[in-house]
Write an enzyme that holds these catalytic residues in place. Sequence first.
Site, mmCIF file in Angstrom:
data_model
loop_
_atom_site.group_PDB
_atom_site.id
_atom_site.type_symbol
_atom_site.label_atom_id
_atom_site.label_comp_id
_atom_site.label_asym_id
_atom_site.label_seq_id
_atom_site.Cartn_x
_atom_site.Cartn_y
_atom_site.Cartn_z
ATOM 1 N N GLU A 1 0.836 -1.211 0.000
ATOM 2 C CA GLU A 1 0.000 0.000 0.000
ATOM 3 C C GLU A 1 0.870 1.259 0.000
ATOM 4 O O GLU A 1 0.740 2.126 0.886
ATOM 5 C CB GLU A 1 -1.003 -0.027 1.161
ATOM 6 C CG GLU A 1 -2.013 -1.155 1.010
ATOM 7 C CD GLU A 1 -3.252 -1.042 1.896
ATOM 8 O OE1 GLU A 1 -3.369 -0.102 2.689
ATOM 9 O OE2 GLU A 1 -4.125 -1.934 1.773
ATOM 10 N N GLU B 1 -4.716 -9.032 -0.080
ATOM 11 C CA GLU B 1 -5.541 -8.703 1.097
ATOM 12 C C GLU B 1 -6.998 -8.662 0.680
ATOM 13 O O GLU B 1 -7.385 -7.857 -0.173
ATOM 14 C CB GLU B 1 -5.124 -7.352 1.710
ATOM 15 C CG GLU B 1 -3.808 -7.422 2.443
ATOM 16 C CD GLU B 1 -3.457 -6.160 3.202
ATOM 17 O OE1 GLU B 1 -4.379 -5.444 3.651
ATOM 18 O OE2 GLU B 1 -2.251 -5.890 3.345
#
Length: 558
Positions: free
Chosen positions: A219, A339
């Site tokens: 991220e 994820e």
Amino acid sequence: MGSKHAGCSPKAKVGTTQHRTLISAYLVGLLLCGGLFGATAAGQAAEARLIIHADRGEQTISRYIYGHFAEHLGRCIYDGIWVGEDSPIPNTRGIRNDIVEALRQIEVPVMRWPGGCFADEYHWMDGIGPREDRPVILNTQSGKRPENNHFGTHEFMDFCEQVGCEPYICGNVGSGTVEELSKWVEYMTFGGSSTMADLRRKNGRDKPWKVKYWAVGNENEGCGGSMPPEYYAYLYRRFQTYMNSYSGNELYKVACGPIGTDFNWLDVLMDKATGYMNGIALHNYVWSGERSQSSINFGEDDWFFLLRRSFRQEEFIKRSVEIMDEYDPDKNVAIIFDEWGAWHEEVMPGVNPFDCYQQSTLRDAMVAAIHFNIFHRYADRIHMANIAQTVNVIQSIILTKSEKMILTPTYHVFDMYKVHQDATYLPMQIECGTYSHEAALTKEMSDDSRDRPYVDHFGPLNKIPVLTATASRDASGKIHIAITNVDPNNGATVNCEIQGADIKNVSGTILTAPEMNTHNTFDKPHALKPEAFDAFDREGEKLVIRMPSKSIVALELD
Ligand code: AHR
């Protein structure tokens, strides 16, 4: 998702590029579900038709789709997987035996570690050598809690070896250096003599480990460094240049993809770095409704919201694939969906808000089944997926409390679906009605900030198919079918035809419960578990399956 864990409050990031796809993914291709039979009247069993083309299988469902994720967050590692060698809880070299046993049972193929957001503040050299000498850092992703680094590289690799799974390491780009990540690869995988390889030997591991999967940051548009996509794309190219394949250990390099529906990030990464990566990471959670963010105290509108969001993952994946196809039509770059899961933003009584601890009900089991059915349909692009997370964090498959451990309904879905690992995906047609919950279809649905990216990109979605299903043929020739009835009020009669197969025996398993929020607790650990299922009739290659409301049925045909 988000740049920091503000007490486990994930916020969707609205994408900057307006790629509008107005055709619902459920209405195209092979899936005809959600219209032909209309909505089911209350109390009536829905009629549905399922045609499985057993003679048309081409794609392999990668076993890595059944991957897991263990982050230094909340109680996933410490007071979860790792209890330490001196703990009264039975352990092997500090790792809980009951957890290892449970993970072996579901044949976990791969484990992602150490983050998550934690990966971009983790300096791997803090986690090697004698434990008592390791530095204590502050884990800012987990409420600035002290992290003593007792679970480091050697402990993680021991855990993977005990479970029998492959490791997937996420390297530090946000606060790390090219040299640091390059040396981590050398430390773990170089078989010859070098300062790094000899340090590994000094720390007790002679043979190099096999570590194929490496991600370059996590991220990085948020917690991993707040970078714009162009900047990260060039940084990715630079970092991966110095990650070498040693001693026959061929690296599989994963670039950091977008947070949620930021398709612009994906576009830029594919444009600037396609030739430098084997895979690109996608993250996209589904979160509970505006009315209740509780994992256990919710009503039918919240049930509908969450399952609708799960179905929408197909639109998300489809749009991601379209962008990837523009730059990589031969599909050399895989999706690593590292994820995913149902994230309930509640803070449970007595629980640290930064722990992201939540319960898991039948609703979460449905979320998992819906995701797997979608992942299978994109088997030609999705190589890996990792549920967030393994123990005590977000949509866990295992929860622990001192010496007690429970398996969640999501765990049981992994168990029921493990037969699909590396099996051949069988195309199918489903014809079924729709499920909608009128009370949920109010103004607030389209105003829901967490739905905004989806509404912006794909338009509203008021009804979802009653059924979702998948099928595959394993190496021994057995056919496995999984069907989910998402309607919490009505059963479904599924007329199933298996074309191109010769069937002798059928056996079944079901996961269902009296209530939408039935869950296992430390006092009642088996309130919800798979049971034998025989509510079907067979005539040749035709089956009539009578599914109860809110149920997941798995059938084995040979
Ligand atoms: O899984 C929890 C967190 O969610 C991860 O650390 C991060 O990558 C994401 O935002």
